[in-house]
Design a protein around this motif. Sequence first.
Motif: not given
Ligand code: NI
Length: 198
Positions: A50, A107-108, A149-150, A153
């Motif tokens: 990210q 999510c950012l 979630h992470e 990624h």
């Molecule tokens: Ni996220």
Amino acid sequence: MILPIVAYGDPVLKKEAEEIDKDYPNLSQLIEDMFETMYEASGVGLAAPQIGRSIRMFIVDGSPFAEKDEDEEEDPRAKDMEDFKKVFINPIIEEELGAEWGFAEGCLSIPKIREEVIRKEKVRMTYYDENWNFHEEEFDGYKARIIQHEYDHIEGVLFTDHLSVLKKRLLTKRLANISQGVVNVDYKMKFPAIKKGR
Ligand code: NI
């Protein structure tokens, strides 16, 4: 240093990330920058892709989940969240266990969108921390949820990939807008599809 968070549509978010070793350059500075970046954006987790690094590392701080009103009933899924600040390097989820439950994830990299994602309640995993100590541990509740979630990624998976075809179709326009920077966001982002002349 606050780093720009890459937005939906950037190819780095779709890539399976690479493991790192102890020689990875300036790792402790990178970890510090990632925490600063995550806090600035009021996130509870941030994965290296990210911020544009395709490496198998993510950070978490679940303390916002621990905050509750005094007369509110204790949420068992929020147990010990106030101390859940960690760095996960080269993590491997060995097993996901327990009942499936739905939670509206955000999510950012996908600002202003929240959708329910179904996941199992527990993970059994191995990882290295920021001092390269090896851990084998189980997490459940919101801890497991943030980790899942992470972890997605670093596998090149976004929460929107878990949605039904119909739900995802309903979000198509908003997701395209995010890629093009057409979204109101109060932290620094890098948009993959900003049109020239804008
Ligand atoms: Ni996220």
